[in-house]
Scaffold this motif. Structure first.
Motif, PDB file in Angstrom:
ATOM      1  N   SER A  74       3.822 -26.576  -9.173  1.00 39.78           N
ATOM      2  CA  SER A  74       3.082 -25.914  -8.050  1.00 39.78           C
ATOM      3  C   SER A  74       3.109 -24.457  -8.434  1.00 39.78           C
ATOM      4  CB  SER A  74       3.739 -25.975  -6.937  1.00 39.78           C
ATOM      5  OG  SER A  74       3.246 -25.217  -5.762  1.00 39.78           O
ATOM      6  N   ASN A  75       1.739 -23.597  -7.994  1.00 41.08           N
ATOM      7  CA  ASN A  75       1.598 -22.343  -8.285  1.00 41.08           C
ATOM      8  C   ASN A  75       2.108 -21.620  -6.894  1.00 41.08           C
ATOM      9  OD1 ASN A  75       0.605 -22.030 -10.801  1.00 41.08           O
ATOM     10  ND2 ASN A  75      -1.445 -22.915  -9.964  1.00 41.08           N
ATOM     11  N   ILE A  76       2.979 -22.127  -6.130  1.00 37.98           N
ATOM     12  CA  ILE A  76       3.561 -21.677  -5.122  1.00 37.98           C
ATOM     13  C   ILE A  76       4.114 -20.200  -5.401  1.00 37.98           C
ATOM     14  CG2 ILE A  76       5.708 -22.824  -5.185  1.00 37.98           C
ATOM     15  CD1 ILE A  76       5.990 -22.819  -2.158  1.00 37.98           C
ATOM     16  N   PRO A  77       3.969 -19.150  -4.488  1.00 42.62           N
ATOM     17  CA  PRO A  77       4.517 -17.865  -4.704  1.00 42.62           C
ATOM     18  C   PRO A  77       5.836 -17.908  -4.821  1.00 42.62           C
ATOM     19  CG  PRO A  77       2.761 -17.664  -3.325  1.00 42.62           C
ATOM     20  CD  PRO A  77       3.079 -18.833  -3.435  1.00 42.62           C
ATOM     21  N   ILE A  78       6.698 -17.216  -5.765  1.00 43.89           N
ATOM     22  CA  ILE A  78       8.180 -17.593  -5.761  1.00 43.89           C
ATOM     23  C   ILE A  78       8.448 -15.964  -6.147  1.00 43.89           C
ATOM     24  CG2 ILE A  78      10.213 -18.340  -7.070  1.00 43.89           C
ATOM     25  CD1 ILE A  78       8.468 -20.693  -7.758  1.00 43.89           C
ATOM     26  N   ILE A  79       9.488 -15.450  -5.192  1.00 44.40           N
ATOM     27  CA  ILE A  79      10.070 -14.239  -5.252  1.00 44.40           C
ATOM     28  C   ILE A  79      11.611 -14.455  -5.799  1.00 44.40           C
ATOM     29  CG2 ILE A  79      10.805 -12.137  -4.200  1.00 44.40           C
ATOM     30  CD1 ILE A  79       8.210 -12.229  -2.497  1.00 44.40           C
ATOM     31  N   ILE A  80      12.122 -13.899  -6.898  1.00 46.07           N
ATOM     32  CA  ILE A  80      13.493 -13.952  -7.363  1.00 46.07           C
ATOM     33  C   ILE A  80      14.323 -12.957  -6.263  1.00 46.07           C
ATOM     34  CG2 ILE A  80      14.970 -13.661  -9.111  1.00 46.07           C
ATOM     35  CD1 ILE A  80      13.196 -16.124  -9.347  1.00 46.07           C
ATOM     36  N   VAL A  81      15.285 -13.423  -5.856  1.00 42.88           N
ATOM     37  CA  VAL A  81      16.333 -12.642  -5.081  1.00 42.88           C
ATOM     38  C   VAL A  81      17.740 -12.759  -5.727  1.00 42.88           C
ATOM     39  CG1 VAL A  81      17.116 -11.979  -2.880  1.00 42.88           C
ATOM     40  CG2 VAL A  81      14.800 -12.757  -2.984  1.00 42.88           C
ATOM     41  N   SER A  82      18.027 -11.560  -6.343  1.00 38.55           N
ATOM     42  CA  SER A  82      19.313 -11.971  -7.377  1.00 38.55           C
ATOM     43  C   SER A  82      20.076 -10.757  -7.162  1.00 38.55           C
ATOM     44  CB  SER A  82      19.021 -12.506  -8.583  1.00 38.55           C
ATOM     45  OG  SER A  82      20.004 -12.686  -9.346  1.00 38.55           O
ATOM     46  N   ALA A  83      21.289 -10.793  -7.460  1.00 39.26           N
ATOM     47  CA  ALA A  83      22.251  -9.572  -7.735  1.00 39.26           C
ATOM     48  C   ALA A  83      22.141  -9.300  -9.383  1.00 39.26           C
ATOM     49  CB  ALA A  83      23.594  -9.929  -7.577  1.00 39.26           C
ATOM     50  N   ARG A  84      21.777 -10.147 -10.252  1.00 35.51           N
ATOM     51  CA  ARG A  84      21.428  -9.817 -11.627  1.00 35.51           C
ATOM     52  C   ARG A  84      20.513  -8.786 -11.832  1.00 35.51           C
ATOM     53  NH1 ARG A  84      20.909 -15.831 -14.291  1.00 35.51           N
ATOM     54  NH2 ARG A  84      22.615 -16.854 -13.165  1.00 35.51           N
ATOM     55  N   GLY A  85      20.862  -7.454 -12.253  1.00 34.27           N
ATOM     56  CA  GLY A  85      20.142  -6.690 -12.581  1.00 34.27           C
ATOM     57  C   GLY A  85      19.558  -6.227 -14.059  1.00 34.27           C
ATOM     58  N   ASP A  99       6.725 -14.684  -9.054  1.00 36.28           N
ATOM     59  CA  ASP A  99       5.609 -13.638  -8.747  1.00 36.28           C
ATOM     60  C   ASP A  99       6.401 -12.184  -8.578  1.00 36.28           C
ATOM     61  OD1 ASP A  99       2.885 -15.250  -8.018  1.00 36.28           O
ATOM     62  OD2 ASP A  99       4.732 -16.713  -7.582  1.00 36.28           O
ATOM     63  N   ASP A 100       7.413 -12.055  -8.308  1.00 39.06           N
ATOM     64  CA  ASP A 100       8.296 -10.930  -8.066  1.00 39.06           C
ATOM     65  C   ASP A 100       9.595 -10.903  -7.915  1.00 39.06           C
ATOM     66  OD1 ASP A 100       8.281  -8.218  -7.590  1.00 39.06           O
ATOM     67  OD2 ASP A 100       7.222  -8.252  -5.733  1.00 39.06           O
ATOM     68  N   TYR A 101      10.556  -9.867  -8.132  1.00 35.88           N
ATOM     69  CA  TYR A 101      11.839  -9.695  -8.362  1.00 35.88           C
ATOM     70  C   TYR A 101      12.456  -8.775  -7.597  1.00 35.88           C
ATOM     71  CZ  TYR A 101      16.191 -10.442 -11.210  1.00 35.88           C
ATOM     72  OH  TYR A 101      17.272 -10.737 -11.630  1.00 35.88           O
ATOM     73  N   LEU A 102      13.402  -9.277  -6.782  1.00 40.70           N
ATOM     74  CA  LEU A 102      14.350  -8.153  -5.713  1.00 40.70           C
ATOM     75  C   LEU A 102      15.599  -8.215  -6.194  1.00 40.70           C
ATOM     76  CD1 LEU A 102      12.882  -8.465  -2.226  1.00 40.70           C
ATOM     77  CD2 LEU A 102      12.667  -6.318  -3.378  1.00 40.70           C
ATOM     78  N   THR A 103      16.084  -7.183  -6.434  1.00 41.55           N
ATOM     79  CA  THR A 103      17.398  -7.229  -7.019  1.00 41.55           C
ATOM     80  C   THR A 103      18.339  -6.640  -5.673  1.00 41.55           C
ATOM     81  OG1 THR A 103      16.946  -6.240  -9.180  1.00 41.55           O
ATOM     82  CG2 THR A 103      19.270  -5.816  -8.461  1.00 41.55           C
TER      83      THR A 103
END
Length: 229
Positions: A74-85, A99-103
């Protein structure tokens, strides 16, 4: 409507789960939570969510594996939410199809803003438009004109192509790898100095203060993002 939007959150940290749950609830999003990767993949198939928030550090399988499996389907939007910086992990996740990355830690407002951007891309609102405008900055794609603070700005063909790529993906992080492939059709993997030179030239032409840019934001070690607000 927001109330019709379902968010699948694949995250094992209960405190982060609660924070995300409350944040999403305040805006009327429907949320489903999975504590590990395999459950997350199962919920993806069972619940048909509109967007996924995915942690990389899961207890059973690595989040990158989850990302890869879902992206194959799927091309569903996926935002990574991780403590890995680590910068390379951000690059790898974005290049793998995130699609994006939040630390972690992050603010509720930032999470909601990233969700809005990702959903706009999914809905097709971010598409080859005829024009783009934002606080004194405008591009007319049909006439190939760039206006900044009331004055027409002349850019080279490559600068225009690069700026258009950023603008049409406003709010989304574009990696060096992605930009190079889109602009030149190849990737040298480790030498992105050419992109940096072009970005510096574009900033000198469109920013009031190129040292503190308003429009083109550097995601250090990862790539660039054109602001959406």
């Amino acid at each position: 409507m927001i109330n019709d939007i379902s968010v699948l959150v694949i995250e094992d940290d209960k405190s982060i789960q609660n924070f995300i749950r409350i944040t999403l609830k305040t805006k009327g999003y429907h949320s489903v939570f999975a504590d590990d990767g395999l459950t997350g993949i199962s919920y993806f198939y069972a619940n048909n969510p509109d967007i996924i928030l995915l942690d990389l550090g899961l207890p059973d399988i690595d989040g990158m594996e989850v990302l890869g499996q879902i992206r194959k389907e799927s091309n569903i939007p996926i935002i990574i939410v991780s403590a890995r910086g680590m910068e390379q992990e951000k690059v790898d996740a974005l290049d793998e199809g995130a699609d994006d990355y939040l630390t972690k830690p992050f603010h509720a407002g930032e999470l909601l803003a990233r969700i809005r951007v990702a959903l706009r891309h999914k809905s097709g609102l971010v598409k080859p438009e005829t024009a783009f405008e934002l606080e004194g900055f405008s591009m007319d794609f049909e006439k190939r004109k760039l206006i900044v603070r009331g004055e027409e700005v002349h850019v080279t063909p490559i600068e225009y192509k690069m700026l258009k790529l950023l603008v049409l993906n406003a709010g989304k992080v574009l990696t060096h790898h992605f930009i190079q492939n889109e602009i030149w059709g190849y990737d040298t993997n480790d030498d992105y100095q050419t992109i940096r030179v072009f970005m510096a030239n574009i900033r000198r032409k469109i920013e009031e203060d190129s040292a503190n840019p308003r429009f083109i934001i550097t995601e250090v070690g990862v790539g660039y993002r054109f602001t959406e607000n």
